[in-house]
Design an enzyme around this catalytic site. Sequence first.
Site, PDB file in Angstrom:
ATOM      1  N   CYS A 122       0.717  -1.295  -0.017  1.00 55.55           N
ATOM      2  CA  CYS A 122       0.129   0.010  -0.047  1.00 55.55           C
ATOM      3  C   CYS A 122       0.859   1.283  -0.112  1.00 55.55           C
ATOM      4  O   CYS A 122       0.329   2.183  -0.252  1.00 55.55           O
ATOM      5  CB  CYS A 122      -0.850  -0.169   1.009  1.00 55.55           C
ATOM      6  N   HIS A 256      -3.159   7.565   2.271  1.00 57.33           N
ATOM      7  CA  HIS A 256      -3.689   6.397   1.843  1.00 57.33           C
ATOM      8  C   HIS A 256      -4.835   5.989   2.241  1.00 57.33           C
ATOM      9  O   HIS A 256      -5.188   6.064   3.528  1.00 57.33           O
ATOM     10  CB  HIS A 256      -2.564   5.414   2.158  1.00 57.33           C
ATOM     11  N   ASN A 286     -10.048   0.383  -0.028  1.00 61.89           N
ATOM     12  CA  ASN A 286      -8.434   0.342  -0.003  1.00 61.89           C
ATOM     13  C   ASN A 286      -7.838  -0.383  -1.346  1.00 61.89           C
ATOM     14  O   ASN A 286      -7.934  -1.590  -1.344  1.00 61.89           O
ATOM     15  CB  ASN A 286      -7.796  -0.400   1.480  1.00 61.89           C
TER      16      ASN A 286
HETATM   17  N1  COA Z   1     -17.957  -7.977   9.972  1.00 59.31           N
HETATM   18  C1  COA Z   1     -18.283  -8.135  11.337  1.00 59.31           C
HETATM   19  N2  COA Z   1     -17.716  -8.403  12.359  1.00 59.31           N
HETATM   20  C2  COA Z   1     -16.471  -8.406  12.267  1.00 59.31           C
HETATM   21  C3  COA Z   1     -15.828  -8.128  10.942  1.00 59.31           C
HETATM   22  C4  COA Z   1     -16.596  -7.819   9.869  1.00 59.31           C
HETATM   23  N3  COA Z   1     -16.056  -7.716   8.549  1.00 59.31           N
HETATM   24  N4  COA Z   1     -14.501  -8.302  11.287  1.00 59.31           N
HETATM   25  C5  COA Z   1     -14.278  -8.548  12.584  1.00 59.31           C
HETATM   26  N5  COA Z   1     -15.354  -8.603  13.224  1.00 59.31           N
HETATM   27  C6  COA Z   1     -15.809  -8.616  14.541  1.00 59.31           C
HETATM   28  C7  COA Z   1     -14.650  -9.542  15.313  1.00 59.31           C
HETATM   29  O1  COA Z   1     -14.762 -10.912  15.090  1.00 59.31           O
HETATM   30  C8  COA Z   1     -14.601  -9.013  16.712  1.00 59.31           C
HETATM   31  O2  COA Z   1     -15.803  -9.757  17.297  1.00 59.31           O
HETATM   32  P1  COA Z   1     -15.629 -10.515  18.936  1.00 59.31           P
HETATM   33  O3  COA Z   1     -15.680  -8.942  19.802  1.00 59.31           O
HETATM   34  O4  COA Z   1     -16.740 -10.934  18.979  1.00 59.31           O
HETATM   35  O5  COA Z   1     -14.448 -11.047  19.006  1.00 59.31           O
HETATM   36  C9  COA Z   1     -15.193  -7.794  16.442  1.00 59.31           C
HETATM   37  O6  COA Z   1     -15.699  -7.469  15.279  1.00 59.31           O
HETATM   38  C10 COA Z   1     -14.063  -6.826  16.768  1.00 59.31           C
HETATM   39  O7  COA Z   1     -12.876  -7.062  15.785  1.00 59.31           O
HETATM   40  P2  COA Z   1     -11.587  -6.118  15.811  1.00 59.31           P
HETATM   41  O8  COA Z   1     -10.776  -6.947  14.992  1.00 59.31           O
HETATM   42  O9  COA Z   1     -11.133  -5.820  16.941  1.00 59.31           O
HETATM   43  O10 COA Z   1     -12.289  -4.927  15.022  1.00 59.31           O
HETATM   44  P3  COA Z   1     -11.355  -3.492  14.812  1.00 59.31           P
HETATM   45  O11 COA Z   1     -12.408  -2.489  15.359  1.00 59.31           O
HETATM   46  O12 COA Z   1     -10.045  -3.594  15.107  1.00 59.31           O
HETATM   47  O13 COA Z   1     -11.747  -3.294  13.211  1.00 59.31           O
HETATM   48  C11 COA Z   1     -10.512  -3.961  11.215  1.00 59.31           C
HETATM   49  C12 COA Z   1     -11.253  -4.423  12.395  1.00 59.31           C
HETATM   50  C13 COA Z   1      -9.936  -4.803  10.136  1.00 59.31           C
HETATM   51  C14 COA Z   1     -11.447  -2.972  10.376  1.00 59.31           C
HETATM   52  C15 COA Z   1      -9.370  -2.589  11.802  1.00 59.31           C
HETATM   53  O14 COA Z   1      -8.429  -3.518  12.729  1.00 59.31           O
HETATM   54  C16 COA Z   1      -8.453  -2.179  10.694  1.00 59.31           C
HETATM   55  O15 COA Z   1      -8.885  -1.275  10.113  1.00 59.31           O
HETATM   56  N6  COA Z   1      -7.083  -2.436  10.864  1.00 59.31           N
HETATM   57  C17 COA Z   1      -6.159  -1.972   9.969  1.00 59.31           C
HETATM   58  C18 COA Z   1      -6.380  -2.458   8.560  1.00 59.31           C
HETATM   59  C19 COA Z   1      -5.640  -1.819   7.678  1.00 59.31           C
HETATM   60  O16 COA Z   1      -5.939  -0.941   7.463  1.00 59.31           O
HETATM   61  N7  COA Z   1      -4.896  -2.606   6.806  1.00 59.31           N
HETATM   62  C20 COA Z   1      -4.225  -2.127   5.539  1.00 59.31           C
HETATM   63  C21 COA Z   1      -3.279  -1.258   5.952  1.00 59.31           C
HETATM   64  S1  COA Z   1      -2.643  -0.745   4.264  1.00 59.31           S
END
Ligand code: COA
Length: 332
Positions: A122, A256, A286
């Site tokens: 990215c 980004h 993204n």
């Molecule tokens: N839909 C519904 N629920 C989801 C889900 C989805 N697509 N993905 C995860 N969950 C659930 C999880 O299982 C978890 O459930 P639980 O509390 O029962 O265990 C809950 O939602 C929270 O998960 P978590 O991973 O803590 O959520 P988050 O707030 O961190 O959001 C991302 C997850 C991936 C959106 C976030 O971590 C993120 O954006 N990270 C950066 C990713 C990124 O930008 N990567 C590219 C960089 S170039």
Amino acid sequence: MKGVGVGEKVYAALRSVGAYTPQRCVSNKELETQIDTSDEWITRRTGIKTRYFATAEQKSSDLGIEAAKVALQRAKMLPSDIDLVIVGTLAPDFIAMPSTACIIASALGIHDRPAFDISAACSGFIYLLSVAKAYIESGMAKNILIVGAEKVSSVLNPQDRGTYILFGDGAGAAIISATQDKELSILNVHISADGQYQDYLMTPRSEINKKEIMQCMSMKGNEVFKIAVHKLADEVKHILEECNMGPKDIQYFVPHQANYRIIKAVGDLLNFDSSQIVLTVDKFGNTSAASIPMAINMLYENNQLKRGSRLLLDALGGGLTWGSAILHFDGE
Ligand code: COA
């Protein structure tokens, strides 16, 4: 490659941008029918509402070719004007060879010129800018085509709700040209990487049934989120200091487009006004190395980009890699 006049101080400038978005728009509602997720969850946690997916036949190069045609036409350049083609992609047409840059260059009619890919996920567009700037300032090239070409869907696991909802396909291209006007140039580009975080975001190869090799993205979302906010805020603070600038000296902050919450956290930490921050994540998700040039292209198509507009860019991606840039638009 052509040389530039000996003894003249040369700067690199962003001469034009172009982008391509595949036709198929996939809404959060559509994803609800495929995996255990909801429009409400995706919107609240990421800001994403839709993304676009390429067809089965389209490859990253096909997307990149279309974006590059637009950039060439807006720069009023012919393929023969281009000295070098560099492509940033995490989804190359072929794993090892030929490079996606060779395929794009050939399709555009750019022959007998160097072409190569950069693997910085990215952060790809910022890495491309840094290489293009160095080639131009050293006099090794006058006009460089850089392309972020990303069929990210080809490395997504449709069963993994942690990644499948975040990404989209697309391409963005730019022409970087030599100029003698520093005020219209790319002022500063900074890139960095740290492989100790390699398993935070990767596309490991796994064997299925001892026959097929599958290569799908895996991500430690929480860890990436935390490191992204911290690294990007440091990165932006540092590049602004190096240029002796503050947020008020920037017209558009083009981050980004990974997650609205990351963008907002970095913007707030550094006191950017929301009107300065360019957002496309809601529409495109993204798109990896294509996200920044697609966002700059949106500014261009909305008539918001004028000659001399000053942009601040930042990105973080698999590797981990990251970077930032401060540059002007030097096009029409
Ligand atoms: N839909 C519904 N629920 C989801 C889900 C989805 N697509 N993905 C995860 N969950 C659930 C999880 O299982 C978890 O459930 P639980 O509390 O029962 O265990 C809950 O939602 C929270 O998960 P978590 O991973 O803590 O959520 P988050 O707030 O961190 O959001 C991302 C997850 C991936 C959106 C976030 O971590 C993120 O954006 N990270 C950066 C990713 C990124 O930008 N990567 C590219 C960089 S170039």
